[in-house]
Write a protein that holds these residues in place. Sequence first.
Motif, PDB file in Angstrom:
ATOM      1  N   CYS A   8       0.846  -1.189   0.000  1.00 11.49           N
ATOM      2  CA  CYS A   8       0.000   0.000   0.000  1.00 11.49           C
ATOM      3  C   CYS A   8       0.887   1.246   0.000  1.00 11.49           C
ATOM      4  N   CYS A  11       0.209   3.150   3.625  1.00 14.32           N
ATOM      5  CA  CYS A  11       0.653   2.639   4.923  1.00 14.32           C
ATOM      6  C   CYS A  11       1.694   1.539   4.784  1.00 14.32           C
ATOM      7  N   HIS A  13       1.291  -1.563   3.951  1.00 13.98           N
ATOM      8  CA  HIS A  13       0.801  -2.912   4.197  1.00 13.98           C
ATOM      9  C   HIS A  13       0.918  -3.764   2.932  1.00 13.98           C
ATOM     10  N   CYS A  34      -6.374  -1.372   0.097  1.00 12.99           N
ATOM     11  CA  CYS A  34      -5.511  -1.885   1.159  1.00 12.99           C
ATOM     12  C   CYS A  34      -6.371  -2.529   2.238  1.00 12.99           C
ATOM     13  N   CYS A  37      -5.513  -0.179   5.794  1.00 16.54           N
ATOM     14  CA  CYS A  37      -6.002   1.198   6.006  1.00 16.54           C
ATOM     15  C   CYS A  37      -7.182   1.544   5.095  1.00 16.54           C
TER      16      CYS A  37
HETATM   17 ZN   LIG Z   1      -2.766   0.893   3.541  1.00 16.10          ZN
END
Ligand SMILES: [Zn+2]
Length: 181
Positions: A8, A11, A13, A34, A37
């Motif tokens: 992502c 963030c 991820h 994502c 988030c």
């Molecule tokens: Zn994210």
Amino acid sequence: MWRLAVNCPYCGHYNSKVIDSRDVNDGIRRRRQCLQCGSRFTTYERLQPAGLFMIKKDQRREEFSREKLLTGIRKACEKRPLPSGTADKLADDIEAELYQLGKAEIPTAVIGDMVMARLKNLDHIAYLRFASVYREFADITTLKEEIDSLATTTAVHPADQLPLLPPEEMVPVKSRRRGRR
Ligand SMILES: [Zn+2]
């Protein structure tokens, strides 16, 4: 089918779900969300999984951002009588075209020209607004020259300009956006 590791961009991820896939010439454009988030982002598989950079006038590099491009186009199109979704469609088209160039770096001027070429066919006021930001018209004379050239080169009525979106696509754009942040 190979699998991309797509983190992502907001963030970092590692896990996302695909919410929309579309063939764009010889690649696949995917809208992803994502799982951590909830942010949405776009990936292009095949051409530039690593991202695309713009080279600015002062030679600085900046990662290409569809959102920034969209913001610029939206500003130019503000309150203009254009079908809803016009700015999004433009940003999508330009983004796809940029990735299809298959280059890692593209001068911002090239991107600006792509936007202007499209806006010119759609709406002259939007075009001039965008051009005034991108070209930074030095003075009112340069701006007037641009307006004059628009007036002379276009014997075309706005109604004769092709719609950007076929009518059946105008409604789904709104409903697609419903789930956004
Ligand atoms: Zn994210």
